[in-house]
Every structure is written in C-alpha cells, then in structure tokens.
Design a protein around this motif. Structure first.
Motif, PDB file in Angstrom:
ATOM      1  N   LYS A 131       0.841  -1.203   0.000  1.00 30.97           N
ATOM      2  CA  LYS A 131       0.000   0.000   0.000  1.00 30.97           C
ATOM      3  C   LYS A 131       0.878   1.255   0.000  1.00 30.97           C
ATOM      4  O   LYS A 131       0.633   2.195  -0.767  1.00 30.97           O
ATOM      5  N   GLU A 132       1.909   1.259   0.850  1.00 34.50           N
ATOM      6  CA  GLU A 132       2.846   2.388   0.891  1.00 34.50           C
ATOM      7  C   GLU A 132       3.565   2.566  -0.435  1.00 34.50           C
ATOM      8  O   GLU A 132       3.689   3.679  -0.939  1.00 34.50           O
ATOM      9  N   GLU A 133       4.058   1.456  -0.992  1.00 34.57           N
ATOM     10  CA  GLU A 133       4.779   1.523  -2.268  1.00 34.57           C
ATOM     11  C   GLU A 133       3.857   2.030  -3.371  1.00 34.57           C
ATOM     12  O   GLU A 133       4.278   2.825  -4.217  1.00 34.57           O
ATOM     13  N   ASN A 134       2.610   1.602  -3.352  1.00 36.41           N
ATOM     14  CA  ASN A 134       1.644   2.039  -4.355  1.00 36.41           C
ATOM     15  C   ASN A 134       1.388   3.540  -4.241  1.00 36.41           C
ATOM     16  O   ASN A 134       1.297   4.244  -5.249  1.00 36.41           O
ATOM     17  N   GLU A 135       1.287   4.020  -2.995  1.00 35.94           N
ATOM     18  CA  GLU A 135       1.100   5.464  -2.789  1.00 35.94           C
ATOM     19  C   GLU A 135       2.321   6.240  -3.290  1.00 35.94           C
ATOM     20  O   GLU A 135       2.176   7.292  -3.912  1.00 35.94           O
ATOM     21  N   GLN A 136       3.531   5.716  -3.040  1.00 36.42           N
ATOM     22  CA  GLN A 136       4.748   6.372  -3.518  1.00 36.42           C
ATOM     23  C   GLN A 136       4.794   6.384  -5.046  1.00 36.42           C
ATOM     24  O   GLN A 136       5.170   7.391  -5.649  1.00 36.42           O
ATOM     25  N   LEU A 137       4.384   5.291  -5.664  1.00 38.00           N
ATOM     26  CA  LEU A 137       4.341   5.244  -7.126  1.00 38.00           C
ATOM     27  C   LEU A 137       3.332   6.242  -7.680  1.00 38.00           C
ATOM     28  O   LEU A 137       3.582   6.889  -8.698  1.00 38.00           O
ATOM     29  N   GLY A 138       2.196   6.376  -6.996  1.00 40.13           N
ATOM     30  CA  GLY A 138       1.195   7.351  -7.425  1.00 40.13           C
ATOM     31  C   GLY A 138       1.736   8.768  -7.360  1.00 40.13           C
ATOM     32  O   GLY A 138       1.532   9.567  -8.281  1.00 40.13           O
ATOM     33  N   THR A 139       2.468   9.083  -6.296  1.00 36.91           N
ATOM     34  CA  THR A 139       3.075  10.405  -6.147  1.00 36.91           C
ATOM     35  C   THR A 139       4.114  10.638  -7.249  1.00 36.91           C
ATOM     36  O   THR A 139       4.144  11.703  -7.873  1.00 36.91           O
ATOM     37  N   SER A 140       4.953   9.627  -7.499  1.00 39.18           N
ATOM     38  CA  SER A 140       5.966   9.748  -8.561  1.00 39.18           C
ATOM     39  C   SER A 140       5.301   9.945  -9.916  1.00 39.18           C
ATOM     40  O   SER A 140       5.760  10.756 -10.728  1.00 39.18           O
ATOM     41  N   ASN A 141       4.227   9.210 -10.151  1.00 44.55           N
ATOM     42  CA  ASN A 141       3.504   9.328 -11.412  1.00 44.55           C
ATOM     43  C   ASN A 141       2.936  10.742 -11.578  1.00 44.55           C
ATOM     44  O   ASN A 141       3.036  11.332 -12.661  1.00 44.55           O
ATOM     45  N   ASP A 142       2.369  11.286 -10.498  1.00 47.87           N
ATOM     46  CA  ASP A 142       1.837  12.656 -10.552  1.00 47.87           C
ATOM     47  C   ASP A 142       2.943  13.663 -10.878  1.00 47.87           C
ATOM     48  O   ASP A 142       2.745  14.590 -11.672  1.00 47.87           O
ATOM     49  N   GLN A 143       4.106  13.481 -10.262  1.00 47.99           N
ATOM     50  CA  GLN A 143       5.232  14.385 -10.508  1.00 47.99           C
ATOM     51  C   GLN A 143       5.713  14.295 -11.952  1.00 47.99           C
ATOM     52  O   GLN A 143       6.002  15.314 -12.590  1.00 47.99           O
ATOM     53  N   LEU A 144       5.783  13.074 -12.490  1.00 48.72           N
ATOM     54  CA  LEU A 144       6.207  12.896 -13.881  1.00 48.72           C
ATOM     55  C   LEU A 144       5.202  13.511 -14.851  1.00 48.72           C
ATOM     56  O   LEU A 144       5.586  14.134 -15.838  1.00 48.72           O
ATOM     57  N   GLU A 145       3.921  13.341 -14.563  1.00 47.27           N
ATOM     58  CA  GLU A 145       2.892  13.949 -15.412  1.00 47.27           C
ATOM     59  C   GLU A 145       3.021  15.465 -15.405  1.00 47.27           C
ATOM     60  O   GLU A 145       2.887  16.113 -16.443  1.00 47.27           O
ATOM     61  N   PHE A 146       3.278  16.037 -14.241  1.00 46.33           N
ATOM     62  CA  PHE A 146       3.446  17.485 -14.128  1.00 46.33           C
ATOM     63  C   PHE A 146       4.639  17.963 -14.967  1.00 46.33           C
ATOM     64  O   PHE A 146       4.534  18.928 -15.728  1.00 46.33           O
ATOM     65  N   LEU A 147       5.758  17.251 -14.853  1.00 50.39           N
ATOM     66  CA  LEU A 147       6.966  17.625 -15.629  1.00 50.39           C
ATOM     67  C   LEU A 147       6.709  17.504 -17.121  1.00 50.39           C
ATOM     68  O   LEU A 147       7.136  18.360 -17.901  1.00 50.39           O
ATOM     69  N   LEU A 148       6.001  16.463 -17.521  1.00 48.52           N
ATOM     70  CA  LEU A 148       5.699  16.273 -18.937  1.00 48.52           C
ATOM     71  C   LEU A 148       4.813  17.410 -19.451  1.00 48.52           C
ATOM     72  O   LEU A 148       5.052  17.942 -20.539  1.00 48.52           O
ATOM     73  N   ARG A 149       3.803  17.787 -18.685  1.00 45.56           N
ATOM     74  CA  ARG A 149       2.942  18.896 -19.085  1.00 45.56           C
ATOM     75  C   ARG A 149       3.737  20.195 -19.219  1.00 45.56           C
ATOM     76  O   ARG A 149       3.516  20.979 -20.129  1.00 45.56           O
ATOM     77  N   GLN A 150       4.655  20.404 -18.281  1.00 48.56           N
ATOM     78  CA  GLN A 150       5.504  21.614 -18.312  1.00 48.56           C
ATOM     79  C   GLN A 150       6.313  21.667 -19.600  1.00 48.56           C
ATOM     80  O   GLN A 150       6.423  22.702 -20.226  1.00 48.56           O
ATOM     81  N   ARG A 151       6.868  20.515 -19.954  1.00 51.54           N
ATOM     82  CA  ARG A 151       7.698  20.459 -21.184  1.00 51.54           C
ATOM     83  C   ARG A 151       6.854  20.644 -22.425  1.00 51.54           C
ATOM     84  O   ARG A 151       7.280  21.267 -23.392  1.00 51.54           O
ATOM     85  N   LEU A 152       5.634  20.068 -22.408  1.00 55.09           N
ATOM     86  CA  LEU A 152       4.773  20.206 -23.576  1.00 55.09           C
ATOM     87  C   LEU A 152       4.285  21.649 -23.748  1.00 55.09           C
ATOM     88  O   LEU A 152       4.091  22.098 -24.871  1.00 55.09           O
ATOM     89  N   LEU A 153       4.100  22.348 -22.635  1.00 56.42           N
ATOM     90  CA  LEU A 153       3.619  23.729 -22.710  1.00 56.42           C
ATOM     91  C   LEU A 153       4.715  24.716 -23.056  1.00 56.42           C
ATOM     92  O   LEU A 153       4.435  25.815 -23.541  1.00 56.42           O
ATOM     93  N   SER A 154       5.977  24.348 -22.830  1.00 56.23           N
ATOM     94  CA  SER A 154       7.062  25.300 -23.110  1.00 56.23           C
ATOM     95  C   SER A 154       7.650  25.125 -24.483  1.00 56.23           C
ATOM     96  O   SER A 154       7.262  24.412 -25.306  1.00 56.23           O
TER      97      SER A 154
END
Length: 154
Positions: A131-154
């Motif tokens: 459960k903890e590892e899954n939550e950490q993966l979810g957080t990492s996934n959210d961070q990667l999505e944010f970075l990808l959006r930033q790159r796509l917008l710039s």
C-alpha cells in the motif's frame, strides 16, 4: 525499546470466551474484546486494529455480517472467523462476503490460533508495505505527469 504488540480485536457474545482469549494472549498481543459486532465497530473507530477474530453465531449480527461492515469501513485488518459450528454456508459466506483470511473451529487450540495470528500478521505487514509503495508510485507518477505537461507547454 519494547517491541510493538499486534493489536487484535476478539468478538464473541460469550463473555467466558473473551476472558479465556484475553488471559491466554494478553501478554503477547494488545487484546481488545467486544461482546457484539456493534461494540466491535465502536472499538475499531477508536483503536488501530490489525487482526480481527470473530465468532460466527452471535445475536443481532453474525460474524460474517460484522465482517462485511468492517470491510466497508476498515479494509486493512486481517479477518479470522471462529465458530463452534461447522456450517458450510457460514464458511462460504465468510470467504466470499467477509473476505476472511482463515476459518477456525471452537474450541480453539492455543498453538493453532497463535500460528494463524502470526501468519495473518505477516500478510498484514506485506499488504501495508505494498500500500505504501503504491502510494509512492502514485506520487511519482503525478510528478512525472506534471513535468511532462511543463515540457509540452514550453
């Protein structure tokens, strides 16, 4: 530092069974007892329970009905059904509806019950780690999505 005791909730409408369980296991485990499913749900709202052991045949609410309510409110604890009756329908319901880890018959054997608690707790710990590892993966996934959006917008 003292080792953390496993928190166990034992539910049985027969007070003598609660006393017996508590007298045998109180030194090794943090034992909570309840005379009914309703009382047990109140305890669970206040205490972090890791393992639930419940009798099947109780007035007002069977063990399976209690476990069905537990799953909706407190999905993490491991569930063990204990009964003096070999009612196959109760066993099937316990597995399917109550999602029990194990089924034991009364009168319980101290060593068998202790071994079952140990096995249930080992699985509980594995589930918590996943459960903890899954939550950490979810957080990492959210961070990667944010970075990808930033790159796509710039």
């Amino acid at each position: 530092m003292a080792e953390k005791k496993i928190a166990i909730l034992y539910v049985d409408d027969e007070e003598n069974n609660l006393f017996s369980f508590k007298s045998v296991f109180r030194i090794k485990y943090q034992v909570y007892t309840a005379l009914s499913g309703e009382e047990a749900l109140k305890i669970m709202a206040e205490k972090p329970i890791e393992i639930i052991i419940t009798d099947q045949r109780m007035p007002n609410m069977t063990g399976v009905e209690f476990l069905e309510q537990v799953i909706g409110k407190f999905p993490d604890p491991m569930r063990i059904l204990l009964t003096g009756y070999t009612d196959m329908n109760a066993v099937v319901d316990a597995v399917n509806k109550g999602k029990i880890f194990h089924y034991l018959t009364k009168p319980w054997n101290e060593q068998e019950l202790d071994d079952t608690i140990a096995q249930a707790y080992a699985i509980y710990l594995q589930k918590q780690k996943l459960k903890e590892e899954n939550e950490q993966l979810g957080t990492s996934n959210d961070q990667l999505e944010f970075l990808l959006r930033q790159r796509l917008l710039s």
